[in-house]
Scaffold this motif. Sequence first.
Motif, PDB file in Angstrom:
ATOM      1  N   LYS A 299       0.810  -1.225   0.000  1.00 22.70           N
ATOM      2  CA  LYS A 299       0.000   0.000   0.000  1.00 22.70           C
ATOM      3  C   LYS A 299       0.842   1.274   0.000  1.00 22.70           C
ATOM      4  N   THR A 300       2.151   1.151   0.139  1.00 23.46           N
ATOM      5  CA  THR A 300       2.963   2.371   0.226  1.00 23.46           C
ATOM      6  C   THR A 300       3.511   2.834  -1.131  1.00 23.46           C
ATOM      7  N   LYS A 301       3.133   2.140  -2.203  1.00 20.84           N
ATOM      8  CA  LYS A 301       3.756   2.461  -3.504  1.00 20.84           C
ATOM      9  C   LYS A 301       3.509   3.892  -3.979  1.00 20.84           C
ATOM     10  N   THR A 302       2.427   4.478  -3.511  1.00 24.60           N
ATOM     11  CA  THR A 302       2.114   5.845  -3.944  1.00 24.60           C
ATOM     12  C   THR A 302       2.617   6.891  -2.938  1.00 24.60           C
ATOM     13  N   TRP A 303       3.338   6.445  -1.925  1.00 21.36           N
ATOM     14  CA  TRP A 303       3.715   7.353  -0.841  1.00 21.36           C
ATOM     15  C   TRP A 303       4.975   8.176  -1.112  1.00 21.36           C
ATOM     16  N   HIS A 304       5.501   8.072  -2.322  1.00 18.51           N
ATOM     17  CA  HIS A 304       6.722   8.826  -2.633  1.00 18.51           C
ATOM     18  C   HIS A 304       6.411  10.233  -3.165  1.00 18.51           C
ATOM     19  N   TYR A 305       5.169  10.506  -3.459  1.00 20.55           N
ATOM     20  CA  TYR A 305       4.832  11.743  -4.185  1.00 20.55           C
ATOM     21  C   TYR A 305       3.369  12.125  -3.929  1.00 20.55           C
TER      22      TYR A 305
ATOM     23  N   TYR B 105      -2.384  21.077  -2.226  1.00 19.40           N
ATOM     24  CA  TYR B 105      -2.639  19.787  -1.573  1.00 19.40           C
ATOM     25  C   TYR B 105      -4.106  19.691  -1.158  1.00 19.40           C
ATOM     26  N   GLN B 106      -4.643  20.812  -0.709  1.00 14.78           N
ATOM     27  CA  GLN B 106      -6.018  20.794  -0.210  1.00 14.78           C
ATOM     28  C   GLN B 106      -7.025  20.554  -1.333  1.00 14.78           C
ATOM     29  N   THR B 107      -6.767  21.082  -2.523  1.00 14.45           N
ATOM     30  CA  THR B 107      -7.763  20.998  -3.605  1.00 14.45           C
ATOM     31  C   THR B 107      -7.450  19.922  -4.637  1.00 14.45           C
ATOM     32  N   MET B 108      -6.297  19.291  -4.559  1.00  9.86           N
ATOM     33  CA  MET B 108      -5.948  18.285  -5.569  1.00  9.86           C
ATOM     34  C   MET B 108      -6.796  17.025  -5.405  1.00  9.86           C
ATOM     35  N   GLN B 109      -6.845  16.245  -6.490  1.00  3.00           N
ATOM     36  CA  GLN B 109      -7.551  14.967  -6.423  1.00  3.00           C
ATOM     37  C   GLN B 109      -6.707  13.998  -5.600  1.00  3.00           C
ATOM     38  N   LYS B 110      -7.288  13.477  -4.516  1.00  2.08           N
ATOM     39  CA  LYS B 110      -6.500  12.611  -3.632  1.00  2.08           C
ATOM     40  C   LYS B 110      -6.423  11.187  -4.160  1.00  2.08           C
ATOM     41  N   ASN B 111      -5.266  10.588  -4.020  1.00  2.00           N
ATOM     42  CA  ASN B 111      -5.097   9.185  -4.399  1.00  2.00           C
ATOM     43  C   ASN B 111      -5.638   8.315  -3.256  1.00  2.00           C
ATOM     44  N   PRO B 112      -6.568   7.400  -3.555  1.00  2.00           N
ATOM     45  CA  PRO B 112      -7.143   6.591  -2.466  1.00  2.00           C
ATOM     46  C   PRO B 112      -6.098   5.739  -1.739  1.00  2.00           C
ATOM     47  N   ASP B 113      -4.968   5.459  -2.393  1.00  2.19           N
ATOM     48  CA  ASP B 113      -3.911   4.670  -1.737  1.00  2.19           C
ATOM     49  C   ASP B 113      -3.001   5.533  -0.864  1.00  2.19           C
TER      50      ASP B 113
ATOM     51  N   ASP C 109      -0.647   9.338  -0.279  1.00  2.00           N
ATOM     52  CA  ASP C 109       0.397  10.103  -0.969  1.00  2.00           C
ATOM     53  C   ASP C 109       1.496  10.404   0.050  1.00  2.00           C
ATOM     54  N   VAL C 110       2.459  11.198  -0.356  1.00  2.00           N
ATOM     55  CA  VAL C 110       3.609  11.441   0.523  1.00  2.00           C
ATOM     56  C   VAL C 110       3.194  12.149   1.820  1.00  2.00           C
ATOM     57  N   VAL C 111       2.148  12.962   1.752  1.00  2.00           N
ATOM     58  CA  VAL C 111       1.694  13.667   2.969  1.00  2.00           C
ATOM     59  C   VAL C 111       0.979  12.710   3.920  1.00  2.00           C
ATOM     60  N   THR C 112      -0.014  11.991   3.418  1.00  2.00           N
ATOM     61  CA  THR C 112      -0.750  11.072   4.308  1.00  2.00           C
ATOM     62  C   THR C 112       0.176   9.966   4.803  1.00  2.00           C
ATOM     63  N   GLY C 113       1.109   9.546   3.950  1.00  2.00           N
ATOM     64  CA  GLY C 113       2.065   8.509   4.339  1.00  2.00           C
ATOM     65  C   GLY C 113       2.936   8.976   5.494  1.00  2.00           C
ATOM     66  N   LEU C 114       3.501  10.162   5.365  1.00  2.00           N
ATOM     67  CA  LEU C 114       4.365  10.688   6.434  1.00  2.00           C
ATOM     68  C   LEU C 114       3.563  10.952   7.709  1.00  2.00           C
ATOM     69  N   GLU C 115       2.352  11.435   7.544  1.00  2.00           N
ATOM     70  CA  GLU C 115       1.513  11.673   8.737  1.00  2.00           C
ATOM     71  C   GLU C 115       1.254  10.354   9.464  1.00  2.00           C
ATOM     72  N   PHE C 116       0.948   9.321   8.694  1.00  2.00           N
ATOM     73  CA  PHE C 116       0.680   8.004   9.293  1.00  2.00           C
ATOM     74  C   PHE C 116       1.909   7.478  10.035  1.00  2.00           C
TER      75      PHE C 116
END
Length: 269
Positions: free
Chosen positions: A78-84, A93-101, A103-110
Amino acid sequence: MKKFAIALLCATLLFSSFSAFAWGPEGHDVVAAIAEKHLTKKAKKALDELLGGKSIIYYSSWMDSIQNSPYWEDGYNKTKTWHYGNVDKGLTYQTMQKNPDGDVVTGLEFLTRELTENYDNLTDSMRVDYVKMIVHMVGDMHCPMHAGRLSDRGGNGMKVRWFGQNTNLHSVWDSKMINSARKWGYIEWVEQLDRTDKKFKKSVMRGTYEEWFNDTVKYAAALYDYVENLGTENPNLSYQYVYDFSDLLENRLLVGGYRLAYVLNTIFG
Ligand SMILES: [Zn+2]
């Protein structure tokens, strides 16, 4: 003339021999090496213990190199999309289309949340893996084309030439810029870049992942504008481009390094 042709050939071979992967290993090493210099004693000790005496530099590209292994496929697919994060023109970031898997922000927050609020429930190997991921992902987050557009897969579809060789804007920023700007190892990069005053450090060693990512969005937008303003299909970028954007390259490596230290100090310091 012949000498020049040979030099050009060598340069072309050299510049084309790096494939696209986040900051190439050199960029990640520089970011981690700058961070290492700014760790608190407590954080350094905790990291030494976790990483079995290896440094964060040693593992800075681990997340790129391991991602096709069975270990990764099993536990961390599940981390394959977490590089970007991919942000189309004019969005944030607030208005972009979010990747359901993620991204680098949600990954780092997690990962940060797990290492702070859920540390006791993690296995040793998870703690180690999460640290290695953070070291890599904070670097990626500061690599300008890791906030490239969704429409061209983060600049992978933005065709350019680099010293005459066909490539794309993503690849230019992952490795071609850093490998063309200087022939330094990470130690030389650190020596030359990490010379700023306390005030500058203080001004960047703060903020949130979202804010940092939005900085990267702005830099990526400027890089797209530059290429689009050239007004030619498949433009050739070379010495002038390296000259024009060396400041940005250096800033991203340095700021990424300081912020990685800030993150690790916050978790372990
Ligand atoms: Zn990466």
